[in-house]
Structures are given as structure tokens and as C-alpha cells.
Scaffold this motif. Structure first.
Motif, mmCIF file in Angstrom:
data_model
loop_
_atom_site.group_PDB
_atom_site.id
_atom_site.type_symbol
_atom_site.label_atom_id
_atom_site.label_comp_id
_atom_site.label_asym_id
_atom_site.label_seq_id
_atom_site.Cartn_x
_atom_site.Cartn_y
_atom_site.Cartn_z
ATOM 1 N N PHE A 1 -7.048 4.401 -1.838
ATOM 2 C CA PHE A 1 -5.953 3.433 -1.740
ATOM 3 C C PHE A 1 -5.172 3.447 -3.050
ATOM 4 N N ALA A 2 -3.866 3.339 -2.960
ATOM 5 C CA ALA A 2 -3.012 3.079 -4.115
ATOM 6 C C ALA A 2 -2.100 1.923 -3.725
ATOM 7 N N VAL A 3 -2.144 0.864 -4.508
ATOM 8 C CA VAL A 3 -1.438 -0.367 -4.163
ATOM 9 C C VAL A 3 -0.493 -0.751 -5.283
ATOM 10 N N MET A 4 0.764 -1.033 -4.928
ATOM 11 C CA MET A 4 1.707 -1.571 -5.904
ATOM 12 C C MET A 4 1.617 -3.084 -5.865
ATOM 13 N N GLU B 1 3.830 10.134 -11.361
ATOM 14 C CA GLU B 1 3.737 9.755 -12.773
ATOM 15 C C GLU B 1 2.759 8.597 -12.958
ATOM 16 N N GLN B 2 2.862 7.595 -12.075
ATOM 17 C CA GLN B 2 1.970 6.441 -12.167
ATOM 18 C C GLN B 2 0.516 6.839 -11.875
ATOM 19 N N LEU B 3 0.328 7.780 -10.949
ATOM 20 C CA LEU B 3 -1.026 8.256 -10.659
ATOM 21 C C LEU B 3 -1.608 8.995 -11.862
ATOM 22 N N ARG B 4 -0.774 9.808 -12.514
ATOM 23 C CA ARG B 4 -1.258 10.549 -13.684
ATOM 24 C C ARG B 4 -1.671 9.605 -14.810
ATOM 25 N N LYS B 5 -0.983 8.455 -14.914
ATOM 26 C CA LYS B 5 -1.368 7.465 -15.919
ATOM 27 C C LYS B 5 -2.758 6.900 -15.647
ATOM 28 N N LYS B 6 -3.190 6.993 -14.381
ATOM 29 C CA LYS B 6 -4.534 6.546 -14.003
ATOM 30 C C LYS B 6 -5.521 7.717 -13.990
ATOM 31 N N ASN B 7 -5.107 8.855 -14.581
ATOM 32 C CA ASN B 7 -5.932 10.071 -14.623
ATOM 33 C C ASN B 7 -6.206 10.622 -13.228
ATOM 34 N N VAL B 8 -5.243 10.453 -12.332
ATOM 35 C CA VAL B 8 -5.340 11.001 -10.978
ATOM 36 C C VAL B 8 -4.207 12.009 -10.805
ATOM 37 N N VAL C 1 -5.269 2.041 -8.379
ATOM 38 C CA VAL C 1 -5.750 3.179 -7.601
ATOM 39 C C VAL C 1 -7.248 3.078 -7.377
ATOM 40 N N LEU C 2 -7.692 3.317 -6.152
ATOM 41 C CA LEU C 2 -9.105 3.439 -5.814
ATOM 42 C C LEU C 2 -9.344 4.856 -5.317
ATOM 43 N N LEU C 3 -10.184 5.605 -6.029
ATOM 44 C CA LEU C 3 -10.483 6.977 -5.641
ATOM 45 C C LEU C 3 -11.439 7.004 -4.450
ATOM 46 N N THR C 4 -11.423 8.115 -3.728
ATOM 47 C CA THR C 4 -12.414 8.302 -2.671
ATOM 48 C C THR C 4 -13.801 8.364 -3.308
ATOM 49 N N LYS C 5 -14.834 8.053 -2.542
ATOM 50 C CA LYS C 5 -16.187 7.941 -3.100
ATOM 51 C C LYS C 5 -16.641 9.221 -3.786
ATOM 52 N N GLU C 6 -16.308 10.362 -3.192
ATOM 53 C CA GLU C 6 -16.770 11.617 -3.785
ATOM 54 C C GLU C 6 -16.058 11.952 -5.092
ATOM 55 N N ASN C 7 -14.967 11.258 -5.378
ATOM 56 C CA ASN C 7 -14.226 11.509 -6.618
ATOM 57 C C ASN C 7 -14.392 10.409 -7.660
ATOM 58 N N GLN C 8 -15.198 9.409 -7.345
ATOM 59 C CA GLN C 8 -15.454 8.345 -8.309
ATOM 60 C C GLN C 8 -16.489 8.782 -9.329
ATOM 61 N N PRO C 9 -16.388 8.306 -10.586
ATOM 62 C CA PRO C 9 -17.374 8.670 -11.607
ATOM 63 C C PRO C 9 -18.765 8.195 -11.205
ATOM 64 N N VAL D 1 0.851 -1.186 0.000
ATOM 65 C CA VAL D 1 0.000 0.000 0.000
ATOM 66 C C VAL D 1 0.889 1.239 0.000
ATOM 67 N N LEU D 2 0.719 2.091 -1.018
ATOM 68 C CA LEU D 2 1.528 3.301 -1.141
ATOM 69 C C LEU D 2 0.775 4.544 -0.654
ATOM 70 N N ILE D 3 -0.543 4.548 -0.815
ATOM 71 C CA ILE D 3 -1.371 5.668 -0.355
ATOM 72 C C ILE D 3 -2.587 5.092 0.361
ATOM 73 N N LYS D 4 -2.913 5.642 1.519
ATOM 74 C CA LYS D 4 -4.081 5.211 2.273
ATOM 75 C C LYS D 4 -4.810 6.437 2.794
ATOM 76 N N ASP D 5 -6.099 6.543 2.444
ATOM 77 C CA ASP D 5 -6.938 7.673 2.864
ATOM 78 C C ASP D 5 -6.307 9.014 2.496
ATOM 79 N N GLY D 6 -5.721 9.076 1.293
ATOM 80 C CA GLY D 6 -5.130 10.322 0.819
ATOM 81 C C GLY D 6 -3.764 10.637 1.374
ATOM 82 N N LYS D 7 -3.209 9.757 2.206
ATOM 83 C CA LYS D 7 -1.909 9.968 2.837
ATOM 84 C C LYS D 7 -0.869 9.057 2.206
ATOM 85 N N ILE D 8 0.225 9.650 1.705
ATOM 86 C CA ILE D 8 1.315 8.865 1.114
ATOM 87 C C ILE D 8 2.131 8.215 2.224
ATOM 88 N N LEU D 9 2.347 6.913 2.105
ATOM 89 C CA LEU D 9 3.121 6.167 3.107
ATOM 90 C C LEU D 9 4.587 6.148 2.666
#
Length: 287
Positions: A136-139, A121-128, A147-155, A97-105
Motif C-alpha cells: 500500500f502507498a497512501v497519501m 520520487e516520493q517512493l525513492r525517499k522511502k528507499n523503495v 508506504v507499506l512493503l509486501t511481506k517478502e520485501n519487509q526487513p 490510496v495511490l498503490i494497492k497490491d503493487g498496482k498504481i491507481l
């Protein structure tokens, strides 16, 4: 005595055949997504195959023995990974896990030897573009970052609105390189006569069609060999069917969103009536 060039050619063909059989045996993952061990296996097997092809001074059959051992070991590792979670973690490692609840680990970034610039760079490839928008962002063990966006930012989807959407039929390729594909036509409930009629309507001969596809609404789309020829726009019947379905979905949404019993009942009855109408006219709109 066989000339060296013929000897090398025959051994190269043998090496190609062996490599092809090994790749088929090891499965598609060996080609599409290499693990760390599979990467090492690929390099080594390639080197051994080159040895079999070119080293005419030594006993070339020893190379085949070596290839067989590598293939057996690789298959053994894959079997272990299928049967044991612990083996998967040892061989492929675990997801991080690289990012949890918007916080970079940061500690996990260092563990994976990943810089902040590389993460962004990897986040931008996911349009984030903002780490704060990530739940969550998981390697993964493969090195990919999911990448899983927060609920308010999901399409927004029909599910969020409480609307059930029916499954859509897969588009079918019915013409390829000027040849009619009968099986896909049959899957759509169509035939060659229908295809001939559609092509005649847009003024295109079958031999001029590079690719022809039929979508879920039964609309034919064609790409011609000659890119200079402009194909007429698709007919409006698919658009009409889509509009009717949208109206039905809107009525269902209105019935779910209102709290007035009379209005809710009216919307539900209208949605059911429109659904009945769609079922009646659908055969005409998809032919």
C-alpha cells in the motif's frame, strides 16, 4: 509626541508577543505540519502582524481584533476536527490510496494531481525503487506519502523469527557543554564518581567534553570541543554483553526451529542458564 521609530518598535514587539501567544495556543501542529486551512491562517496572521507593526496612520488596535478573530476561528476548526470525523474529512480531506497490491491507481494519481515521476520520487525517499514491491502507498491529508512493503520485501525482525526482545533503555546525555547533568546520570543508576572514573580512563577532562552520552549498556561516549583530539575507542565490556545476549537469542531461536524434543530441551536449558549468567555479570559490564 513619541517618535515614529519608537512607536513602530513598540508595536512590533507587541505583534511578536501576540503571535507567540497565538502559536502556543494553537499547538505544535500549527508549526510542524500545517493543514490547508492552517496554511492560509499562517499567511493571513503574518500579514496582519505586519500591519500592526508598520501602519502608524490607522487604528492599529483593529489589527489585534482581526488577529483574535482568526485565532478564534482556527481554534474552532481544530475543535470540530477533534470532535467530528466528518469535519476532519471536509477540512483536511481524506487519505488517498495511490498503490494497492503493487498496482498504481492512476485515477487517484490524477485526483491528487500527482505525476508518475513525483510518485516515484516520493517512493525513492522511502528507499523503495520498485512500485511492484509496495503493498500500500497512501497519501495523507498533509501531503506525505506512507508506504507499506509486501511481506517478502519487509526487513527481517526478531518478531518474524519468533524471538522476544526486551526493551532497551534510552541513551542519556550526561555531559553537555562541559557541564555534568545529574538527573540523566541518576536515571541510569550512575553518579559523578562513576563519570569521573570513566573520563580518567580515557584521559579526558570534563571541561573538554562538548557532549557525553551513556548507552543502554552503560558505555560512555564523548565528543570533545577540540575535534583534532582523538578519543580512545570504547571499552569492550559493552560488546561482551551484547555478544552474550546474542548467544542467548541464538539458543532460543535454535530451540524454536528444531523438532527434536531432546535438542529443543537442551537449547532451552542452555538459554535459561546463559540468561542467569548474564544477570549475574551485567552489573559488572555496565559500570
Amino acid at each position: 509626541m513619541m517618535p515614529d521609530w519608537i512607536h513602530v518598535a513598540l508595536r512590533t514587539l507587541l505583534a511578536i508577543f501576540i503571535l507567540f501567544m497565538m502559536t502556543k495556543l494553537m499547538g505544535k501542529r500549527q508549526v510542524s505540519q500545517l493543514s490547508f486551512f492552517e496554511y492560509i491562517t499562517g499567511i493571513t496572521v503574518g500579514s496582519i502582524a505586519a500591519y500592526i507593526s508598520l501602519d502608524i496612520e490607522e487604528n492599529w488596535y483593529l489589527g489585534i481584533v482581526s488577529l483574535s478573530v482568526w485565532a478564534a476561528v482556527s481554534l474552532g476548526f481544530e475543535f470540530l476536527q477533534l470532535k467530528s470525523k466528518k469535519a476532519r474529512e471536509i477540512i483536511d480531506s481524506k487519505a488517498t490510496v495511490l498503490i494497492k497490491d503493487g498496482k498504481i491507481l492512476e485515477d487517484n494519481l490524477k485526483k491528487e494531481r500527482l505525476s508518475t515521476d513525483e510518485l516515484m520520487e516520493q517512493l525513492r525517499k522511502k528507499n523503495v525503487f520498485q512500485a511492484a514491491n509496495v503493498q500500500f502507498a497512501v497519501m495523507e491529508p498533509s501531503g506525505d506519502i506512507n508506504v507499506l512493503l509486501t511481506k517478502e520485501n519487509q526487513p527481517l525482525t526478531p518478531k518474524h523469527l519468533g524471538i522476544k526482545v526486551g526493551p532497551e533503555q534510552e541513551p542519556q546525555v550526561v555531559v553537555m557543554d562541559g557541564e555534568i547533568m545529574d538527573e540523566p546520570l541518576a536515571k541510569m543508576g550512575l553518579n559523578r564518581e562513576w563519570l569521573d572514573t570513566e573520563l580518567e580512563t580515557i584521559g579526558v577532562a570534563i571541561e573538554n567534553v562538548f557532549l557525553g552520552q551513556v548507552d543502554a549498556y552503560g558505555q560512555l561516549y564523548v565528543d570533545l570541543f577540540d575535534d583534532q583530539i582523538k578519543v580512545p575507542e570504547p571499552q569492550k565490556k559493552a560488546s561482551l554483553l551484547a555478544t552474550l545476549k546474542k548467544c542467548e537469542a541464538d539458543l532460543e531461536m535454535f530451540s524454536l526451529s528444531t523438532k527434536a524434543p531432546k535438542a529443543k530441551k537442551m537449547y532451552e536449558e542452555c538459554a535459561k542458564e546463559l540468561e542467569r549468567v548474564i544477570e549475574e555479570v551485567k552489573p559488572l559490564l555496565i559500570r
